[in-house]
Each structure stands twice: as C-alpha cells, then as structure tokens.
Design a protein around this motif. Structure first.
Motif, mmCIF file in Angstrom:
data_model
loop_
_atom_site.group_PDB
_atom_site.id
_atom_site.type_symbol
_atom_site.label_atom_id
_atom_site.label_comp_id
_atom_site.label_asym_id
_atom_site.label_seq_id
_atom_site.Cartn_x
_atom_site.Cartn_y
_atom_site.Cartn_z
ATOM 1 N N MET A 10 0.815 -1.219 0.000
ATOM 2 C CA MET A 10 0.000 0.000 0.000
ATOM 3 C C MET A 10 0.850 1.272 0.000
ATOM 4 O O MET A 10 0.313 2.367 -0.014
ATOM 5 N N SER A 11 2.164 1.128 0.010
ATOM 6 C CA SER A 11 3.032 2.310 0.101
ATOM 7 C C SER A 11 2.997 3.126 -1.188
ATOM 8 O O SER A 11 3.112 2.582 -2.289
ATOM 9 N N THR A 12 2.851 4.417 -1.033
ATOM 10 C CA THR A 12 2.760 5.292 -2.216
ATOM 11 C C THR A 12 3.995 5.170 -3.111
ATOM 12 O O THR A 12 3.880 5.069 -4.325
ATOM 13 N N CYS A 13 5.171 5.169 -2.470
ATOM 14 C CA CYS A 13 6.392 5.157 -3.284
ATOM 15 C C CYS A 13 6.650 3.771 -3.867
ATOM 16 O O CYS A 13 7.115 3.646 -5.007
ATOM 17 N N THR A 15 4.294 1.577 -4.636
ATOM 18 C CA THR A 15 3.319 1.301 -5.700
ATOM 19 C C THR A 15 3.705 2.024 -6.998
ATOM 20 O O THR A 15 3.416 1.531 -8.083
ATOM 21 N N ARG A 16 4.383 3.141 -6.872
ATOM 22 C CA ARG A 16 4.869 3.837 -8.087
ATOM 23 C C ARG A 16 5.721 2.868 -8.922
ATOM 24 O O ARG A 16 5.597 2.807 -10.147
ATOM 25 N N VAL A 17 6.548 2.099 -8.238
ATOM 26 C CA VAL A 17 7.417 1.132 -8.925
ATOM 27 C C VAL A 17 6.592 -0.063 -9.433
ATOM 28 O O VAL A 17 6.770 -0.522 -10.565
ATOM 29 N N GLU A 39 12.186 -3.098 10.310
ATOM 30 C CA GLU A 39 13.154 -3.839 9.487
ATOM 31 C C GLU A 39 13.952 -2.908 8.558
ATOM 32 O O GLU A 39 15.122 -3.162 8.261
ATOM 33 N N HIS A 40 13.312 -1.812 8.133
ATOM 34 C CA HIS A 40 13.974 -0.893 7.190
ATOM 35 C C HIS A 40 15.095 -0.084 7.838
ATOM 36 O O HIS A 40 15.843 0.588 7.141
ATOM 37 N N LYS A 41 15.183 -0.121 9.156
ATOM 38 C CA LYS A 41 16.253 0.629 9.843
ATOM 39 C C LYS A 41 17.349 -0.311 10.355
ATOM 40 O O LYS A 41 18.227 0.101 11.099
ATOM 41 N N GLN A 42 17.270 -1.569 9.969
ATOM 42 C CA GLN A 42 18.282 -2.548 10.396
ATOM 43 C C GLN A 42 19.363 -2.677 9.315
ATOM 44 O O GLN A 42 19.087 -2.490 8.127
ATOM 45 N N GLY A 52 17.148 4.105 4.716
ATOM 46 C CA GLY A 52 16.174 3.288 5.437
ATOM 47 C C GLY A 52 14.742 3.508 4.988
ATOM 48 O O GLY A 52 13.844 3.636 5.813
ATOM 49 N N GLN A 53 14.537 3.558 3.683
ATOM 50 C CA GLN A 53 13.175 3.745 3.171
ATOM 51 C C GLN A 53 12.892 2.764 2.041
ATOM 52 O O GLN A 53 13.805 2.342 1.325
ATOM 53 N N ILE A 54 11.604 2.454 1.896
ATOM 54 C CA ILE A 54 11.166 1.661 0.754
ATOM 55 C C ILE A 54 10.706 2.640 -0.321
ATOM 56 O O ILE A 54 10.319 3.767 0.015
ATOM 57 N N PRO A 55 10.739 2.253 -1.589
ATOM 58 C CA PRO A 55 11.081 0.953 -2.146
ATOM 59 C C PRO A 55 12.568 0.848 -2.505
ATOM 60 O O PRO A 55 13.257 1.854 -2.618
ATOM 61 N N VAL A 56 12.969 -0.417 -2.703
ATOM 62 C CA VAL A 56 14.291 -0.724 -3.267
ATOM 63 C C VAL A 56 14.054 -1.694 -4.418
ATOM 64 O O VAL A 56 13.179 -2.559 -4.332
ATOM 65 N N PHE A 65 17.499 2.715 -5.066
ATOM 66 C CA PHE A 65 16.401 3.245 -4.266
ATOM 67 C C PHE A 65 15.956 4.558 -4.900
ATOM 68 O O PHE A 65 16.479 4.931 -5.935
ATOM 69 N N GLU A 66 14.975 5.224 -4.326
ATOM 70 C CA GLU A 66 14.285 6.402 -4.877
ATOM 71 C C GLU A 66 13.351 5.931 -6.011
ATOM 72 O O GLU A 66 13.788 5.596 -7.117
ATOM 73 N N SER A 67 12.053 5.966 -5.697
ATOM 74 C CA SER A 67 11.071 5.379 -6.612
ATOM 75 C C SER A 67 11.129 5.945 -8.032
ATOM 76 O O SER A 67 10.994 5.207 -9.007
ATOM 77 N N ARG A 68 11.335 7.261 -8.140
ATOM 78 C CA ARG A 68 11.310 7.852 -9.493
ATOM 79 C C ARG A 68 12.554 7.470 -10.299
ATOM 80 O O ARG A 68 12.500 7.346 -11.518
ATOM 81 N N ALA A 69 13.670 7.295 -9.590
ATOM 82 C CA ALA A 69 14.882 6.831 -10.284
ATOM 83 C C ALA A 69 14.690 5.379 -10.728
ATOM 84 O O ALA A 69 15.143 4.981 -11.812
HETATM 85 C C1 GS8 Z 1 10.674 8.433 -0.550
HETATM 86 C C2 GS8 Z 1 10.553 7.040 0.056
HETATM 87 C C3 GS8 Z 1 9.610 7.024 1.241
HETATM 88 O O1 GS8 Z 1 9.190 8.071 1.764
HETATM 89 C C4 GS8 Z 1 11.074 7.640 -2.920
HETATM 90 O O2 GS8 Z 1 11.383 6.446 -2.977
HETATM 91 O O3 GS8 Z 1 10.392 8.203 -3.784
HETATM 92 N N1 GS8 Z 1 11.743 9.848 -2.173
HETATM 93 C C5 GS8 Z 1 11.606 8.485 -1.738
HETATM 94 N N2 GS8 Z 1 9.271 5.810 1.675
HETATM 95 C C6 GS8 Z 1 8.430 5.683 2.839
HETATM 96 C C7 GS8 Z 1 7.245 4.873 2.496
HETATM 97 S S1 GS8 Z 1 6.274 5.780 1.275
HETATM 98 O O4 GS8 Z 1 4.932 5.114 1.287
HETATM 99 C C8 GS8 Z 1 9.219 4.977 3.926
HETATM 100 O O5 GS8 Z 1 9.987 4.083 3.661
HETATM 101 N N3 GS8 Z 1 9.006 5.443 5.154
HETATM 102 C C9 GS8 Z 1 9.652 4.907 6.306
HETATM 103 C C10 GS8 Z 1 10.622 5.861 6.912
HETATM 104 O O6 GS8 Z 1 10.885 6.926 6.338
HETATM 105 O O7 GS8 Z 1 11.112 5.533 7.985
#
Ligand code: GS8
Length: 248
Positions: A10-13, A15-17, A39-42, A52-56, A65-69
């Motif tokens: 359900m994550s916005t970023c 789902t972009r991928v 888990e994303h901070k481990q 430490g963010q999704i998506p990868v 990483f970075e959804s638009r890239a």
């Molecule tokens: C933003 C990623 C992001 O905010 C991208 O990939 O486009 N600019 C980046 N990811 C969020 C989930 S978005 O639904 C995320 O991982 N949040 C957890 C956190 O920041 O700790």
C-alpha cells in the motif's frame, strides 16, 4: 537473476514502482519489508538503502532506491517492452517527459503529500489532523492543478498525447487524495478529471490499487504480506506499536 522489489503493497512510493513494472508486463519478486517492525532501519536493509526507506529495486548486482529513479531505470532498460514511458524515439518528446516528471516531484508531490498524511494517516494513529497544514497545502495544490487544467486542455496527457512516466508518477498519491474530503479539487477541473479517470483506469494501476488500503491502520489487512488478518490478529499486531509511538 530477476527483478526484486522491496516494499509494502500500500506504500505510495513502492506502488509507483509496482505500477511501472505492470505497465511493462514484467515478472518480478515482491519482498515485503516489515516497516512496522523497523526492518527498514536494520543493517541488512540499510545496505540496500542507507536512508532506510522503501522501495528498493534489485536487478542482479544492481541495487537502486528512490522510486522515481527506479521507474526511470525500468523505462530505459525495458524501453522496447510494453508502453514506451519516456518517448525514447524522440529527444524533444523525451525532454518534455522529464520536465513533467520534475513537476510531479517538485510541485505536485509536496502539495498533495501533507494532505494525504493529515487526512488519512494522522487520525488513524491517534493524532489530530492539522487543519492549517491541510489548508495551506490545498491552496498550493489548487494552484498546481490550475496549471494542469490549462496543460491538459491542450494535450491528452501531461507530457503530450501519450501516457508516460510523468502521468504514472501521479497515480499513488492522487488515489489516496481522492479518498479525502477534498477530491473536488480534481473533480471540479474538467480536463484534470478526465485525465485522472483515464490514467486510473489503466489495467496496471487497477491491479496495484486493489492492495492500496488507505485505511490500513484499522482494517483487517496484513500490512506486511498483503493478505487478510483476523480482527484479533490485527489488533494484537498494532496495539503495542500504537502505544509506544512506533507508528506515525
Ligand atoms: C521516498 C521514500 C519514502 O518516503 C522515494 O522512494 O520516492 N523519495 C523516496 N518511503 C516511505 C514509504 S512511502 O509510502 C518509507 O519508507 N518510510 C519509512 C521511513 O521513512 O522511515
């Protein structure tokens, strides 16, 4: 080795991928990341994305990483498969796609993101929505949408007469925005409305949006695996996270 996406359904970023992969008709493995369990901070995940963010996305030895890239990479690498999302055949058309890709990232997203957060996420995690933030963001979004309305009265899609990454990048946040009380910002602008109805009815997005549960904090939906959870399981899963402030 195939494509691997780390994220949440359900994550916005994320789902972009996912939308991009479905537009291209590509096979991929989806690896759920337990954001709720941190888990994303481990270290294992931080090796993939130090922020430490999704998506990868992993493609063999390549980790992005970075959804638009990531969508840009998919559109380039698989340019001959499915819809050409960057208009590779024409340098000018491709440049215009990149302009509107930037517009989404620099103008649209900063305006729409706080509204979605304040309206949908904050109340569900026990926070009061900040109406000042909502009002300021609505004003910004309205101004951006006035530009879109003028643009879309001349071309069917943002970057011209073809659906491209520029349109695709809008889908996830606009989907959630349409669940807020402010959907009229889109509906009151005829060209923006027609564009939204068009892009949101594409099969790739319809497929991904099935798992975009905007009320995921309170529904019977397993936020990690995307399956169903019983009410009790869900309650037990969320309660400690809500009480120790982990969510939000
Ligand atoms: C933003 C990623 C992001 O905010 C991208 O990939 O486009 N600019 C980046 N990811 C969020 C989930 S978005 O639904 C995320 O991982 N949040 C957890 C956190 O920041 O700790």
């Amino acid at each position: 080795m195939g494509l691997k996406v780390y994220g949440l359904p359900m994550s916005t970023c994320a789902t972009r991928v996912l939308i991009c992969l479905h537009e291209k008709g590509l096979e991929f493995e989806f690896v759920p990341v337990n954001l709720f369990g941190g888990e994303h901070k481990q270290p294992p995940f931080l090796e993939k994305n130090p922020f430490g963010q999704i998506p990868v996305l992993e493609d063999g030895d390549l980790t992005l990483f970075e959804s638009r890239a990531i969508t840009g990479y998919i559109a380039d690498k698989f340019k001959d498969t499915g819809c050409d999302l960057i208009r590779h055949g024409d340098c000018n058309e491709a440049a215009v796609v990149r302009v509107w890709v930037e517009v989404e990232a620099q103008q649209y997203n900063p305006a729409i993101q706080p509204i979605v957060y304040q309206c949908l996420v904050a109340p569900l995690i026990g926070k009061t929505s900040d109406q000042k933030i909502i009002d300021e963001s609505l004003e910004k979004l309205g101004n951006v949408l006035d530009v879109y309305e003028a643009r879309l009265s001349k071309t069917k899609y943002l970057a011209g007469d073809h659906f491209t990454l520029a349109d695709l990048h809008h889908l996830s946040y606009t989907f959630y925005f349409m669940k807020t009380p402010y959907a009229s910002l889109i509906e009151s602008r005829p060209h923006v409305k027609a564009w939204w109805e068009d892009i949101s009815s594409r099969p790739a997005f319809v497929k991904v949006s099935v798992n975009m549960k905007y009320d995921f904090y309170r529904c019977e939906f397993d936020p990690v695996n995307g399956g169903e959870m019983s009410q009790l399981e869900y309650h037990n899963f969320l309660k400690p996270k809500l009480s120790n402030g982990e969510l939000g």
